[in-house]
Scaffold this motif. Structure first.
Motif, PDB file in Angstrom:
ATOM      1  N   THR A 178       0.857  -1.188   0.000  1.00 35.32           N
ATOM      2  CA  THR A 178       0.000   0.000   0.000  1.00 35.32           C
ATOM      3  C   THR A 178       0.888   1.230   0.000  1.00 35.32           C
ATOM      4  OG1 THR A 178      -1.716  -1.185   1.230  1.00 35.32           O
ATOM      5  CG2 THR A 178      -1.851   1.222   1.192  1.00 35.32           C
ATOM      6  N   GLU A 181      -3.309   5.842   0.529  1.00 34.48           N
ATOM      7  CA  GLU A 181      -4.691   5.455   0.770  1.00 34.48           C
ATOM      8  C   GLU A 181      -5.641   6.570   0.362  1.00 34.48           C
ATOM      9  OE1 GLU A 181      -4.663   4.438   4.931  1.00 34.48           O
ATOM     10  OE2 GLU A 181      -4.192   2.343   4.492  1.00 34.48           O
ATOM     11  N   VAL A 186      -9.474   2.192  -5.971  1.00 35.20           N
ATOM     12  CA  VAL A 186      -8.172   1.559  -5.782  1.00 35.20           C
ATOM     13  C   VAL A 186      -7.510   1.424  -7.149  1.00 35.20           C
ATOM     14  CG1 VAL A 186      -6.948  -0.520  -5.055  1.00 35.20           C
ATOM     15  CG2 VAL A 186      -8.936   0.278  -3.746  1.00 35.20           C
ATOM     16  N   THR A 207      -6.647   5.017  -3.380  1.00 34.32           N
ATOM     17  CA  THR A 207      -5.617   4.139  -2.833  1.00 34.32           C
ATOM     18  C   THR A 207      -4.766   3.610  -3.977  1.00 34.32           C
ATOM     19  OG1 THR A 207      -6.914   3.453  -0.905  1.00 34.32           O
ATOM     20  CG2 THR A 207      -5.238   1.919  -1.681  1.00 34.32           C
ATOM     21  N   ALA A 225      -8.243  -3.177   0.995  1.00 35.07           N
ATOM     22  CA  ALA A 225      -8.206  -1.825   0.435  1.00 35.07           C
ATOM     23  C   ALA A 225      -9.569  -1.379  -0.082  1.00 35.07           C
ATOM     24  CB  ALA A 225      -7.169  -1.749  -0.680  1.00 35.07           C
ATOM     25  N   GLY A 229     -11.936   1.659   1.426  1.00 28.51           N
ATOM     26  CA  GLY A 229     -12.327   2.770   0.566  1.00 28.51           C
ATOM     27  C   GLY A 229     -13.829   2.924   0.448  1.00 28.51           C
TER      28      GLY A 229
END
Length: 320
Positions: A178, A181, A186, A207, A225, A229
């Motif tokens: 990652t 963020e 994503v 992200t 992720a 989000g």
């Protein structure tokens, strides 16, 4: 900075000194980088000449004797041309080895389409059990090569490139990293696409995950992720611990930017998020052949993988 191929030759030459189980098989390409190693280990550095099917066959034969073969040439000659041997001499026989390619999708544009292999990872997806590493920097290539050489009897493909990011990241084989963020989607950047992706999403609330191992696909990190989000589940930490992250929140938007055939990993994203609403956009090399070769940067722009083109495509997808 040295190139990934230079680092490959240096690291594997040292590994040959340390591990008597390792052997290197070449098909003329790359032999200069192993000249010293060939003198030190003439029985374990083998150049078969311009015979790519034999390259893979010899590697499979070495694996049958208990050796850990490392095979190297351009991707089009390592995966596409001898694919039947890869399928049979490694897959069908249940043998493992390390295939290390160069040139990739567009590294040597002047060499023409014979030296480009944008479909290599998609082709390996038709076989079972292959690990696929796509480093974005020579330091990352070293980490992944060492891991591949020590990976027991597994089958591993390491895709080296002349296209590299400006700085290495603290990667772990098999896991996405990652990098930043955000809440609106994503974006997965694969290997050498990270710098262009970060430039493209500057100012966007997304992200960014960095993938240097694409097979097996890191479902756990992507689920965490997307859950964070979308505000689903218990957030990134809870989703990662549970290994699920499914919830009833908003649909997850995922963009994956790969330096090979567009859409190669969209199926992996869809499988990862099959139990929750999502949309996925796969960006990469289109099936349309680009016949004006120019430089790597010109090739990236022509394929829509430069920062400006990526920003337009990513932002447009997220707005929809």
């Amino acid at each position: 900075m040295d190139t990934m191929r230079e680092r490959f030759a240096a690291i594997v030459s040292r590994l040959l000194d340390e591990d008597p189980r390792l052997a290197v098989v070449l098909a003329e390409i790359g032999k200069d980088g192993f000249a010293d190693a060939a003198r030190a280990h003439p029985d374990r550095v083998i150049n078969v000449g311009i015979r790519e099917q034999l390259l893979v066959g010899v590697g499979g034969g070495l694996a049958l004797t208990g050796m850990r073969p490392i095979l190297h040439t351009f991707a089009s000659f390592l995966i596409e041309r001898p694919f039947e041997q890869v399928k049979l001499d490694f897959g069908h026989q249940g043998m493992g080895g390390v295939l290390v390619s160069a040139a990739g999708s567009y590294d040597w544009p002047a060499g023409g389409y014979t030296h480009m292999a944008p479909g290599d990872v998609a082709l390996l997806d038709t076989l079972d059990g292959w690990t696929v590493h796509v480093p974005g920097h020579p330091d990352e290539a070293e980490t992944l090569l060492r891991d591949a050489a020590a990976a027991g009897d597994d089958s591993v493909y390491v895709r080296l490139s002349a296209h590299a990011n400006s700085a290495p990241r603290d990667i772990a084989p098999g896991r996405f990293l990652t990098v930043r963020e955000g809440r609106d989607g994503v974006v997965i950047a694969v290997g050498p696409m990270l710098d262009n992706v970060l430039a493209a999403v500057e100012g966007l609330d997304v992200t960014v995950l960095y993938a240097t191992t694409v097979r097996p696909f890191d479902e756990r990190t992507l689920r965490a992720a997307t859950a964070a989000g979308a505000g689903a589940g218990t957030g990134a930490a809870g989703a990662g611990a549970a290994g699920t992250g499914a919830g009833t929140g908003a649909a997850a938007d995922v963009v994956i930017v790969e330096p090979y055939l567009a859409g190669t990993s969209t199926g992996a994203v869809n499988d990862t998020l099959a139990d929750r609403p999502h949309r996925v956009l796969g960006l990469g090399i289109p099936r349309r052949e680009l016949r004006r070769y120019g430089t790597i940067d010109e090739h990236l722009a022509g394929q829509g993988l430069d920062p400006a083109s990526l920003r337009e495509r990513i932002a447009g997808f997220l707005r929809r």
